[in-house]
Structure formats: structure tokens, C-alpha cells
Design a protein around this motif. Structure first.
Motif, PDB file in Angstrom:
ATOM      1  N   LYS A   1       0.860  -1.175   0.000  1.00 13.93           N
ATOM      2  CA  LYS A   1       0.000   0.000   0.000  1.00 13.93           C
ATOM      3  C   LYS A   1       0.898   1.227   0.000  1.00 13.93           C
ATOM      4  O   LYS A   1       1.841   1.312   0.792  1.00 13.93           O
ATOM      5  CB  LYS A   1      -0.909   0.000   1.223  1.00 13.93           C
ATOM      6  CG  LYS A   1      -1.945  -1.125   1.179  1.00 13.93           C
ATOM      7  CD  LYS A   1      -2.808  -1.136   2.407  1.00 13.93           C
ATOM      8  CE  LYS A   1      -3.831  -2.247   2.402  1.00 13.93           C
ATOM      9  NZ  LYS A   1      -3.366  -3.557   2.076  1.00 13.93           N
ATOM     10  N   ILE A   2       0.598   2.174  -0.887  1.00 11.89           N
ATOM     11  CA  ILE A   2       1.408   3.383  -1.030  1.00 11.89           C
ATOM     12  C   ILE A   2       0.530   4.592  -0.788  1.00 11.89           C
ATOM     13  O   ILE A   2      -0.547   4.722  -1.386  1.00 11.89           O
ATOM     14  CB  ILE A   2       2.033   3.463  -2.437  1.00 11.89           C
ATOM     15  CG1 ILE A   2       2.946   2.258  -2.683  1.00 11.89           C
ATOM     16  CG2 ILE A   2       2.784   4.780  -2.624  1.00 11.89           C
ATOM     17  CD1 ILE A   2       3.443   2.139  -4.118  1.00 11.89           C
ATOM     18  N   THR A   3       1.002   5.499   0.072  1.00  8.23           N
ATOM     19  CA  THR A   3       0.334   6.762   0.329  1.00  8.23           C
ATOM     20  C   THR A   3       1.310   7.876   0.022  1.00  8.23           C
ATOM     21  O   THR A   3       2.423   7.895   0.563  1.00  8.23           O
ATOM     22  CB  THR A   3      -0.116   6.865   1.811  1.00  8.23           C
ATOM     23  OG1 THR A   3      -0.944   5.745   2.114  1.00  8.23           O
ATOM     24  CG2 THR A   3      -0.865   8.153   2.065  1.00  8.23           C
ATOM     25  N   VAL A   4       0.905   8.788  -0.852  1.00  5.89           N
ATOM     26  CA  VAL A   4       1.748   9.925  -1.221  1.00  5.89           C
ATOM     27  C   VAL A   4       1.091  11.194  -0.697  1.00  5.89           C
ATOM     28  O   VAL A   4      -0.099  11.417  -0.936  1.00  5.89           O
ATOM     29  CB  VAL A   4       1.950  10.014  -2.744  1.00  5.89           C
ATOM     30  CG1 VAL A   4       2.803  11.220  -3.107  1.00  5.89           C
ATOM     31  CG2 VAL A   4       2.576   8.737  -3.287  1.00  5.89           C
ATOM     32  N   ALA A   5       1.879  12.007   0.018  1.00  7.95           N
ATOM     33  CA  ALA A   5       1.421  13.297   0.521  1.00  7.95           C
ATOM     34  C   ALA A   5       2.471  14.340   0.133  1.00  7.95           C
ATOM     35  O   ALA A   5       3.499  14.467   0.801  1.00  7.95           O
ATOM     36  CB  ALA A   5       1.227  13.257   2.035  1.00  7.95           C
ATOM     37  N   GLY A   6       2.241  14.991  -0.980  1.00  6.38           N
ATOM     38  CA  GLY A   6       3.202  15.978  -1.459  1.00  6.38           C
ATOM     39  C   GLY A   6       4.497  15.319  -1.885  1.00  6.38           C
ATOM     40  O   GLY A   6       4.515  14.473  -2.763  1.00  6.38           O
ATOM     41  N   THR A   7       5.592  15.692  -1.212  1.00  5.41           N
ATOM     42  CA  THR A   7       6.909  15.150  -1.549  1.00  5.41           C
ATOM     43  C   THR A   7       7.341  14.034  -0.600  1.00  5.41           C
ATOM     44  O   THR A   7       8.511  13.684  -0.530  1.00  5.41           O
ATOM     45  CB  THR A   7       7.972  16.269  -1.547  1.00  5.41           C
ATOM     46  OG1 THR A   7       7.999  16.878  -0.254  1.00  5.41           O
ATOM     47  CG2 THR A   7       7.672  17.316  -2.614  1.00  5.41           C
ATOM     48  N   THR A   8       6.366  13.479   0.120  1.00  2.99           N
ATOM     49  CA  THR A   8       6.646  12.372   1.039  1.00  2.99           C
ATOM     50  C   THR A   8       5.723  11.210   0.702  1.00  2.99           C
ATOM     51  O   THR A   8       4.563  11.414   0.358  1.00  2.99           O
ATOM     52  CB  THR A   8       6.408  12.796   2.506  1.00  2.99           C
ATOM     53  OG1 THR A   8       7.193  13.959   2.787  1.00  2.99           O
ATOM     54  CG2 THR A   8       6.782  11.695   3.479  1.00  2.99           C
ATOM     55  N   ALA A   9       6.266  10.004   0.789  1.00  2.05           N
ATOM     56  CA  ALA A   9       5.456   8.816   0.536  1.00  2.05           C
ATOM     57  C   ALA A   9       5.743   7.761   1.594  1.00  2.05           C
ATOM     58  O   ALA A   9       6.877   7.624   2.054  1.00  2.05           O
ATOM     59  CB  ALA A   9       5.750   8.258  -0.851  1.00  2.05           C
ATOM     60  N   VAL A  10       4.699   7.045   1.964  1.00  2.00           N
ATOM     61  CA  VAL A  10       4.818   5.932   2.910  1.00  2.00           C
ATOM     62  C   VAL A  10       4.386   4.664   2.180  1.00  2.00           C
ATOM     63  O   VAL A  10       3.323   4.634   1.555  1.00  2.00           O
ATOM     64  CB  VAL A  10       3.948   6.156   4.160  1.00  2.00           C
ATOM     65  CG1 VAL A  10       3.989   4.936   5.070  1.00  2.00           C
ATOM     66  CG2 VAL A  10       4.390   7.413   4.905  1.00  2.00           C
ATOM     67  N   VAL A  11       5.236   3.652   2.257  1.00  2.36           N
ATOM     68  CA  VAL A  11       4.943   2.361   1.636  1.00  2.36           C
ATOM     69  C   VAL A  11       4.911   1.320   2.754  1.00  2.36           C
ATOM     70  O   VAL A  11       5.834   1.249   3.570  1.00  2.36           O
ATOM     71  CB  VAL A  11       6.022   1.973   0.597  1.00  2.36           C
ATOM     72  CG1 VAL A  11       5.742   0.590   0.019  1.00  2.36           C
ATOM     73  CG2 VAL A  11       6.121   3.024  -0.497  1.00  2.36           C
ATOM     74  N   ARG A  12       3.862   0.526   2.768  1.00  2.00           N
ATOM     75  CA  ARG A  12       3.763  -0.605   3.694  1.00  2.00           C
ATOM     76  C   ARG A  12       3.576  -1.867   2.867  1.00  2.00           C
ATOM     77  O   ARG A  12       2.803  -1.872   1.909  1.00  2.00           O
ATOM     78  CB  ARG A  12       2.587  -0.437   4.650  1.00  2.00           C
ATOM     79  CG  ARG A  12       2.767   0.681   5.646  1.00  2.00           C
ATOM     80  CD  ARG A  12       1.607   0.715   6.641  1.00  2.00           C
ATOM     81  NE  ARG A  12       1.810   1.736   7.631  1.00  2.00           N
ATOM     82  CZ  ARG A  12       2.502   1.590   8.760  1.00  2.00           C
ATOM     83  NH1 ARG A  12       3.058   0.424   9.030  1.00  2.00           N
ATOM     84  NH2 ARG A  12       2.636   2.578   9.610  1.00  2.00           N
ATOM     85  N   HIS A  13       4.299  -2.913   3.260  1.00  3.32           N
ATOM     86  CA  HIS A  13       4.125  -4.203   2.603  1.00  3.32           C
ATOM     87  C   HIS A  13       4.647  -5.318   3.505  1.00  3.32           C
ATOM     88  O   HIS A  13       5.284  -5.065   4.520  1.00  3.32           O
ATOM     89  CB  HIS A  13       4.804  -4.260   1.226  1.00  3.32           C
ATOM     90  CG  HIS A  13       6.253  -3.895   1.229  1.00  3.32           C
ATOM     91  ND1 HIS A  13       6.761  -2.904   0.437  1.00  3.32           N
ATOM     92  CD2 HIS A  13       7.312  -4.367   1.917  1.00  3.32           C
ATOM     93  CE1 HIS A  13       8.057  -2.788   0.629  1.00  3.32           C
ATOM     94  NE2 HIS A  13       8.416  -3.670   1.522  1.00  3.32           N
ATOM     95  N   THR A  14       4.373  -6.537   3.078  1.00  8.69           N
ATOM     96  CA  THR A  14       4.945  -7.714   3.719  1.00  8.69           C
ATOM     97  C   THR A  14       6.103  -8.165   2.840  1.00  8.69           C
ATOM     98  O   THR A  14       5.955  -8.273   1.624  1.00  8.69           O
ATOM     99  CB  THR A  14       3.906  -8.839   3.846  1.00  8.69           C
ATOM    100  OG1 THR A  14       2.823  -8.359   4.650  1.00  8.69           O
ATOM    101  CG2 THR A  14       4.510 -10.078   4.487  1.00  8.69           C
ATOM    102  N   LEU A  15       7.248  -8.381   3.453  1.00 11.33           N
ATOM    103  CA  LEU A  15       8.439  -8.840   2.750  1.00 11.33           C
ATOM    104  C   LEU A  15       8.702 -10.284   3.147  1.00 11.33           C
ATOM    105  O   LEU A  15       8.775 -10.599   4.340  1.00 11.33           O
ATOM    106  CB  LEU A  15       9.638  -7.961   3.127  1.00 11.33           C
ATOM    107  CG  LEU A  15      10.999  -8.314   2.524  1.00 11.33           C
ATOM    108  CD1 LEU A  15      11.811  -7.040   2.315  1.00 11.33           C
ATOM    109  CD2 LEU A  15      11.780  -9.274   3.391  1.00 11.33           C
ATOM    110  N   GLU A  16       8.819 -11.140   2.155  1.00 11.14           N
ATOM    111  CA  GLU A  16       9.220 -12.526   2.374  1.00 11.14           C
ATOM    112  C   GLU A  16      10.514 -12.724   1.606  1.00 11.14           C
ATOM    113  O   GLU A  16      10.598 -12.358   0.428  1.00 11.14           O
ATOM    114  CB  GLU A  16       8.140 -13.488   1.882  1.00 11.14           C
ATOM    115  CG  GLU A  16       6.849 -13.376   2.680  1.00 11.14           C
ATOM    116  CD  GLU A  16       5.727 -14.243   2.150  1.00 11.14           C
ATOM    117  OE1 GLU A  16       5.878 -14.841   1.059  1.00 11.14           O
ATOM    118  OE2 GLU A  16       4.684 -14.320   2.831  1.00 11.14           O
ATOM    119  N   ALA A  17      11.532 -13.258   2.275  1.00 11.87           N
ATOM    120  CA  ALA A  17      12.838 -13.354   1.625  1.00 11.87           C
ATOM    121  C   ALA A  17      13.571 -14.621   2.007  1.00 11.87           C
ATOM    122  O   ALA A  17      13.429 -15.137   3.119  1.00 11.87           O
ATOM    123  CB  ALA A  17      13.690 -12.142   1.989  1.00 11.87           C
TER     124      ALA A  17
END
Length: 137
Positions: free
Chosen positions: A84-100
Motif C-alpha cells: 500500500k502506497i500513500t503519497v502526501a506531497g513530496t513524502t510517501a509511505v509504503v507498507r508491505h509484507t516482505l518474504e525473503a
């Protein structure tokens, strides 16, 4: 026919939305974590990067890059899910599940983490400013 090809090429060069740009930067980071190179990692990270690991360790940009380039942290495969990506102006927050799949210190392992990334937009593009991981059960 030339008109159609010109139109397609013009369309392909149109910059994406900020959300698409952040998605591309996140994918570039994923690839660089599997096949790290100093210049690529420097280009995608902010000078003030704060990189938090699930075990509590926090690295600077220099430490993060050195850990990957030296092979001390060795990702063999990384899959990102439920992003999920949220962009607010020149800032962005990305949340995800990482499997490695990892191979740290010559020992094969696997991890599953919740990740939050904070990106900032600069003239040269989106730069990773902060990252924090939390272990999943």
C-alpha cells in the motif's frame, strides 16, 4: 504507421503518477537488495537514511550500503506482498509484507516481515529516508 509508432513512444515517455514513481523506486530497492551495487544504492537512498531492522538494529546509509555490498546481508530472493502506497506531497509511505530467502554468513534462512518505508521526493527522484521492519509470527 509512423504516426502510430511516434504516439506510442511519446506515451511511453510520459512520467507516471507519484504513486507509480514510488512503486518503481520500491521495486528498484528490492532488486538492489538482491544484487547490490554501491552506486545504485547511493542513488536511491537519502544521505540521512535511517534503516531499522526487525531485531532492533538501526543503520545509517553508509552502514546499510556496506552491509549489502560486502555480502554480510545476502538476500537471494525477495517477494513483496500486500503493498500500500500513500503519497502526501513530496513524502510517501509504503507498507508491505516482505518474504525473503537469505544466505547471511553462509547460512540459508528465510524471513517474513512487515515493512514501512518513507520516501522523499528530490530533484533526482524519490529517495529512501527511513525503513523499519517488524517480524511476523
Amino acid at each position: 504507421m509512423k504516426l502510430i509508432v511516434s504516439f506510442i513512444l511519446l506515451f511511453m515517455n510520459v512520467p507516471g503518477t507519484p504513486q507509480q514513481e514510488v512503486e518503481q523506486a520500491t521495486e528498484q530497492l528490492r532488486v538492489l537488495m538482491i544484487t547490490p551495487n554501491q552506486k545504485g544504492l547511493e542513488n536511491i537512498t537519502h544521505e540521512e537514511l535511517s534503516y531499522g531492522h526487525s531485531g532492533g538494529k538501526v543503520e545509517s546509509r553508509k552502514e546499510f550500503i556496506e552491509t549489502l555490498v560486502s555480502g554480510r546481508s545476502d538476500f537471494r530472493k525477495i517477494t513483496l506482498k500486500d503493498q500500500k502506497i500513500t503519497v502526501a506531497g513530496t513524502t510517501a509511505v509504503v507498507r508491505h509484507t516482505l518474504e525473503a530467502d537469505t544466505f547471511d554468513g553462509g547460512v540459508a534462512g528465510s524471513i517474513r516481515l512487515h515493512i514501512v518505508l518513507v520516501w522523499v521526493k528530490e530533484k533526482a527522484g524519490w529517495k529512501l529516508l527511513a525503513r523499519q521492519a517488524v517480524k511476523l509470527p
